[in-house]
Design an enzyme around this catalytic site. Structure first.
Site, PDB file in Angstrom:
ATOM      1  CE1 TYR A   1      -3.934  -1.680  -0.406  1.00 11.51           C
ATOM      2  CE2 TYR A   1      -2.941  -3.428   1.058  1.00 11.51           C
ATOM      3  CZ  TYR A   1      -4.218  -2.988   0.068  1.00 11.51           C
ATOM      4  OH  TYR A   1      -4.926  -3.917  -0.162  1.00 11.51           O
TER       5      TYR A   1
ATOM      6  NE  ARG B   1      -0.154  -0.206  -6.024  1.00 16.86           N
ATOM      7  CZ  ARG B   1       0.935  -0.983  -6.072  1.00 16.86           C
ATOM      8  NH1 ARG B   1       1.022  -2.127  -5.137  1.00 16.86           N
ATOM      9  NH2 ARG B   1       2.005  -0.821  -6.804  1.00 16.86           N
TER      10      ARG B   1
ATOM     11  CG  ASN C   1     -11.622   3.614  -8.480  1.00 19.79           C
ATOM     12  OD1 ASN C   1     -11.711   2.645  -8.441  1.00 19.79           O
ATOM     13  ND2 ASN C   1     -11.631   4.735  -9.381  1.00 19.79           N
ATOM     14  CB  VAL C   2      -8.277   2.924  -2.147  1.00 17.80           C
ATOM     15  CG1 VAL C   2      -9.375   1.587  -2.082  1.00 17.80           C
ATOM     16  CG2 VAL C   2      -7.309   2.416  -3.249  1.00 17.80           C
TER      17      VAL C   2
ATOM     18  CG  HIS D   1     -14.058  -1.501  -2.291  1.00 16.59           C
ATOM     19  ND1 HIS D   1     -13.828  -1.504  -3.510  1.00 16.59           N
ATOM     20  CD2 HIS D   1     -14.956  -2.082  -1.537  1.00 16.59           C
ATOM     21  CE1 HIS D   1     -15.020  -2.565  -3.746  1.00 16.59           C
ATOM     22  NE2 HIS D   1     -15.734  -2.670  -2.624  1.00 16.59           N
TER      23      HIS D   1
ATOM     24  N   GLY E   1     -16.180   2.343 -15.753  1.00 15.23           N
ATOM     25  CA  GLY E   1     -14.822   1.747 -15.583  1.00 15.23           C
ATOM     26  C   GLY E   1     -15.031   0.694 -14.347  1.00 15.23           C
TER      27      GLY E   1
ATOM     28  CB  SER F   1     -15.542  -5.941 -14.178  1.00 16.57           C
ATOM     29  OG  SER F   1     -15.377  -6.184 -13.042  1.00 16.57           O
TER      30      SER F   1
ATOM     31  CG  ASN G   1     -18.578  -6.653 -23.962  1.00 13.33           C
ATOM     32  OD1 ASN G   1     -19.316  -6.191 -24.530  1.00 13.33           O
ATOM     33  ND2 ASN G   1     -17.418  -7.154 -24.603  1.00 13.33           N
ATOM     34  N   PRO G   2     -19.235  -5.312 -19.199  1.00 13.20           N
ATOM     35  CG  PRO G   2     -18.868  -3.061 -18.158  1.00 13.20           C
ATOM     36  CD  PRO G   2     -19.054  -3.603 -19.517  1.00 13.20           C
TER      37      PRO G   2
END
Length: 232
Positions: A53, A56, A87-88, A104, A170, A172, A198-199
């Site tokens: 992390y 990240r 997203n984080v 999240h 953006g 899935s 293709n979600p």
């Protein structure tokens, strides 16, 4: 004023240079989830989890919001907008979005290992391995690990149910429970999906429009369309 709820995933930040998780060259291609993103991993190899992390966070500090983030933020000029993100990163906030719910967790924050409510800002990109919270316990990344409850999910379902328009960008729609948010949109509420892939839309019963473009291209186009329709 119509309410737009924007539900975003890793693809919205991909054009900012942040790796997605599930693509062939994504983060999980180089790491095992079991090694860096579970409570057991933190207990077993704290150093590896903290290092993951920290990397990240370092990447995030050098990244900038892209055209998709900017287009979402700009919708607030015309609509009542709330963002719910998987997203984080903090790119939505840096682009100007004023109401963002992180399902999240957030990279820019740390929390007590003992008390999930004790959350503090991360200073810079590097979390010292022995950093402690005010309650004396070790700090951990403020991230919802696999196998942990998603504390903001109930709030997110209420936000989704309040939408007059839902935009999905953006993602899935493969990570649960987050992916089930589309089911909370009221009947008849239009759902727009911006994604080059293709979600999984099998569960969507609402009017659906799929814009097959990456977020930084498709989101500005959709925002312009919605703003033009609102001005009529």
């Amino acid at each position: 004023m119509k309410k737009i709820v924007v539900f975003t995933g890793a693809g919205v930040s991909a054009d900012s240079g942040l790796a997605t998780f599930r693509d062939a060259d994504g983060l999980w291609a180089n790491y095992r989830i079991e090694d860096v993103c579970t409570p057991e991993a933190l207990a077993r190899n704290r150093a590896l989890v903290v290092e993951f992390y920290n990397k990240r966070r370092k990447e995030l500090l050098s990244a900038q919001p892209n055209a998709a983030h900017a287009a979402i933020a700009a919708l607030e000029r015309t609509f009542d907008v709330e963002v719910v993100t998987q997203n984080v990163d903090d790119l939505h906030e840096r682009a100007g979005s004023s109401r963002v719910t992180h399902l999240h967790g957030e990279l820019t924050k740390l929390r007590s290992e003992r008390d999930p409510e004790l959350i503090v800002p991360a200073e810079g990109w590097e979390q010292p391995l022995d950093a402690r919270a005010s309650d004396g316990s070790l700090l951990r990344p403020h991230i919802v690990f696999f196998g942990e409850a998603v504390p903001e999910f109930d709030r997110a379902t209420r936000i989704a149910a309040s939408a007059d328009i839902m935009i999905v960008v953006g993602t899935s729609l493969a990570v649960y429970p987050a992916a089930s948010l589309v089911r909370y949109a009221r009947a008849g509420v239009p759902i727009y999906i911006v994604d080059p892939g293709n979600p999984d839309t099998a569960a969507i019963r609402n009017p659906l429009t799929h814009i097959k473009a990456r977020a930084a291209v498709g989101m500005p186009e959709l925002a312009a369309r919605l703003e033009a329709e609102a001005a009529r």
